[in-house]
Motif scaffolding. Structure first.
Motif, PDB file in Angstrom:
ATOM      1  N   MET A 251      40.738  45.272  35.117  1.00  0.00           N
ATOM      2  CA  MET A 251      40.884  44.210  34.107  1.00  0.00           C
ATOM      3  C   MET A 251      42.355  43.875  33.898  1.00  0.00           C
ATOM      4  O   MET A 251      42.760  42.710  33.912  1.00  0.00           O
ATOM      5  N   ARG A 252      43.164  44.899  33.718  1.00  0.00           N
ATOM      6  CA  ARG A 252      44.601  44.674  33.486  1.00  0.00           C
ATOM      7  C   ARG A 252      45.240  43.995  34.704  1.00  0.00           C
ATOM      8  O   ARG A 252      46.063  43.102  34.566  1.00  0.00           O
TER       9      ARG A 252
ATOM     10  N   THR B 212      32.018  48.112  31.080  1.00  0.00           N
ATOM     11  CA  THR B 212      32.386  46.869  30.402  1.00  0.00           C
ATOM     12  C   THR B 212      33.738  47.061  29.720  1.00  0.00           C
ATOM     13  O   THR B 212      34.066  48.162  29.275  1.00  0.00           O
ATOM     14  N   VAL B 213      34.480  45.997  29.672  1.00  0.00           N
ATOM     15  CA  VAL B 213      35.776  46.007  28.989  1.00  0.00           C
ATOM     16  C   VAL B 213      35.814  44.782  28.074  1.00  0.00           C
ATOM     17  O   VAL B 213      35.601  43.663  28.528  1.00  0.00           O
ATOM     18  N   GLU B 214      36.040  45.040  26.795  1.00  0.00           N
ATOM     19  CA  GLU B 214      36.213  43.943  25.848  1.00  0.00           C
ATOM     20  C   GLU B 214      37.707  43.721  25.667  1.00  0.00           C
ATOM     21  O   GLU B 214      38.459  44.671  25.440  1.00  0.00           O
ATOM     22  N   PHE B 215      38.123  42.485  25.804  1.00  0.00           N
ATOM     23  CA  PHE B 215      39.568  42.213  25.741  1.00  0.00           C
ATOM     24  C   PHE B 215      39.826  40.869  25.065  1.00  0.00           C
ATOM     25  O   PHE B 215      38.926  40.031  24.921  1.00  0.00           O
TER      26      PHE B 215
ATOM     27  N   GLU C  81      36.582  38.192  25.464  1.00  0.00           N
ATOM     28  CA  GLU C  81      35.409  38.356  26.322  1.00  0.00           C
ATOM     29  C   GLU C  81      35.059  39.822  26.482  1.00  0.00           C
ATOM     30  O   GLU C  81      35.930  40.680  26.514  1.00  0.00           O
ATOM     31  N   ASN C  82      33.752  40.065  26.560  1.00  0.00           N
ATOM     32  CA  ASN C  82      33.246  41.378  26.932  1.00  0.00           C
ATOM     33  C   ASN C  82      32.797  41.241  28.384  1.00  0.00           C
ATOM     34  O   ASN C  82      31.821  40.562  28.669  1.00  0.00           O
ATOM     35  N   SER C  83      33.543  41.841  29.292  1.00  0.00           N
ATOM     36  CA  SER C  83      33.332  41.598  30.719  1.00  0.00           C
ATOM     37  C   SER C  83      32.660  42.778  31.390  1.00  0.00           C
ATOM     38  O   SER C  83      32.929  43.932  31.062  1.00  0.00           O
ATOM     39  N   VAL C  84      31.836  42.456  32.360  1.00  0.00           N
ATOM     40  CA  VAL C  84      31.156  43.478  33.156  1.00  0.00           C
ATOM     41  C   VAL C  84      31.918  43.666  34.466  1.00  0.00           C
ATOM     42  O   VAL C  84      32.276  42.688  35.142  1.00  0.00           O
ATOM     43  N   PHE C  85      32.163  44.917  34.794  1.00  0.00           N
ATOM     44  CA  PHE C  85      32.819  45.272  36.053  1.00  0.00           C
ATOM     45  C   PHE C  85      31.898  46.194  36.823  1.00  0.00           C
ATOM     46  O   PHE C  85      31.276  47.079  36.228  1.00  0.00           O
TER      47      PHE C  85
ATOM     48  N   ALA D 113      29.525  39.716  29.866  1.00  0.00           N
ATOM     49  CA  ALA D 113      28.313  40.446  29.490  1.00  0.00           C
ATOM     50  C   ALA D 113      27.360  39.495  28.779  1.00  0.00           C
ATOM     51  O   ALA D 113      27.771  38.714  27.939  1.00  0.00           O
ATOM     52  N   GLY D 114      26.087  39.551  29.177  1.00  0.00           N
ATOM     53  CA  GLY D 114      25.108  38.602  28.653  1.00  0.00           C
ATOM     54  C   GLY D 114      24.557  39.017  27.296  1.00  0.00           C
ATOM     55  O   GLY D 114      24.678  40.115  26.854  1.00  0.00           O
TER      56      GLY D 114
END
Ligand SMILES: [Zn+2]
Length: 131
Positions: A35-36, A95-98, A113-117, A130-131
């Protein structure tokens, strides 16, 4: 002379931080690392890395040019990691919320966003929101 910290916010220079991951994506050991490194790739308008670090099923190579143009048109102000769930070296998903802060057309804006990796071909990639 003080070296500037990496745009991703870690207390290291870009050369010792995300630059290494941009050259070898396998060095992103956790979902948060990836993510970073993607945030930094936006700051550096590194379209190739943004494509490489996105899952093949959600990647749209046709958008690369627009993404790079947009990334260059805004002024990036920083990244805040709010939460990271799973996504460790031994996980296959996380998941990473950023929040990412930037200025666009003289307006301060942010993406939250809360993203799925997930892991694809043995390394972390961004899957989507993330849905
Ligand atoms: Zn970094």
């Amino acid at each position: 002379m003080k070296t500037e910290n990496c745009p991703c916010g870690r207390n290291k220079s870009y050369d010792e931080c995300c630059s290494l991951i941009h050259k070898d994506i396998f060095l992103a050991k956790t979902a948060e690392d990836l993510m970073r490194s993607r945030y930094t790739a936006f700051v550096k308008a590194n379209g190739d890395y943004l494509m490489q670090s996105q899952h093949s099923s959600t990647r749209k190579p046709t958008t690369k040019h627009d993404t790079v143009r947009w990334a260059m048109s805004v002024k990036w102000h920083g990244l805040e990691i709010i939460d990271a769930v799973r996504g460790s070296e031994s996980d296959e998903q996380g998941t990473v919320e950023f929040k990412a802060f930037f200025m666009e057309r003289f307006m301060n804006r942010s993406i939250h966003e809360n993203s799925v990796f997930i892991k694809e071909n043995g390394h972390w990639v961004y899957f989507g929101e993330a849905g």
